[in-house]
Enzyme design. Structure first.
Site: not given
Length: 305
Positions: A2-3, A59, A263
């Site tokens: 979750p960002e 976050k 990433r």
């Protein structure tokens, strides 16, 4: 993970259900999810406390309870939600806050990377990541000049810089890729090489992408749900993330997925030209959440209005 948009959506959906409620009891099913203090002290100190407000920083979720602050970090797969005691308990349930109205604030986490810190009245026990956060990208303090100052002289990729929570709080893999596509900047560009015009464009794109994602209540791939158990609606508006092999919504060139900053990173090789001398490692594209279906609301770079 979750960002900012997902965590903000969780905050907004929890507030009406939790603020003003008193904690009757804390049930700790997995002690390792309590980082500070020890689980027994954590449960004892929270018994009888009232949720005064819920805030977000990057976050992190910050639950204000009088002089204390309960910090929650969802990390990869954490889920905070409110339900009745009759609701089936999921397999990966770790902490239950029993409320005075009979409801339960539950924390489930399939990968068990997230958890809680209960700060002392003087801020004791604050996680280092929270203490060192950069500016909020949706705050008035986050200006093009602030972004330029934080990128100046940095030799890392712009993707790595955007993922650095000490530079800008709340961005993660999804919205870093989306903002860079919107700004027409390749993710592997050296952060300190951006021109003033590119920094200003990137600043505007970060804000537009995040605001749109908050409006759409975040992005759900598989695990993310808000505080009421609902999915986010942003997935079908993503322009490049999780779209490897699909045509760019602007020029039709197939979207590529490569490794940048360790990433999986998505970009359009035509709209975001690869910097000279940069070698990219390909990443295998996985099927999208909806079987790599065509996106519903493709928008060109710089829109997200």
């Amino acid at each position: 993970m979750p960002e900012l948009p997902e965590v903000e959506t969780v905050r907004r959906t929890l507030c009406p259900r939790v603020v003003g409620r008193r904690i009757r009891r804390v049930e700790i099913l997995t002690p390792r999810q309590i980082y500070h203090p020890d689980p027994a002290t954590f449960a004892a100190d929270l018994e009888g406390a009232v949720f005064d407000d819920i805030e977000r920083r990057g976050k992190y979720l910050l639950f204000r309870l009088g002089p204390r602050i309960l910090v929650a970090h969802l990390r990869m797969s954490g889920h905070l939600y409110v339900c009745g005691p009759e609701a089936p308990r999921p397999r990966h349930l770790h902490v239950v806050f029993h409320l005075d109205d009979g409801g339960e604030l539950r924390y489930a986490d399939q990968r068990k990377f997230g958890g809680f810190h209960l700060l002392g009245p003087g801020g004791e026990g604050m996680p280092p990541g929270l203490a060192n956060l950069g500016p909020e990208p949706l705050s008035p303090e986050f200006t093009p000049q602030v972004l330029a100052e934080r990128l100046a002289g940095r030799h890392t990729s712009i993707k790595a810089a955007l993922l650095n929570q000490a530079l800008v709080a709340g961005l993660g893999n999804i919205y870093a890729d989306e903002a860079l596509f919107c700004a027409r900047i390749h993710p592997a560009r050296e952060a300190g090489s951006l021109t003033p015009a590119e920094v200003e464009r990137l600043h505007g794109c970060i804000r537009r992408v995040l605001l749109r994602a908050v409006e759409r209540r975040g992005t759900t791939f598989s695990l993310y749900r808000d505080g009421e158990g609902n999915e986010g609606d942003m997935y079908d508006e993503l322009q490049v993330f999780d779209r490897a092999g699909e045509p760019c919504p602007v020029c039709g060139t197939p979207i590529r997925k490569v490794a940048v900053a360790q990433r999986g990173t998505h970009f359009c090789p035509r709209c975001q030209p690869v910097p000279e001398g940069v070698a990219l490692s390909p990443r295998r594209a996985r099927p999208g959440r909806r079987g790599n279906s065509v996106r519903v609301a493709a928008e060109p770079p710089g829109t997200y209005e």
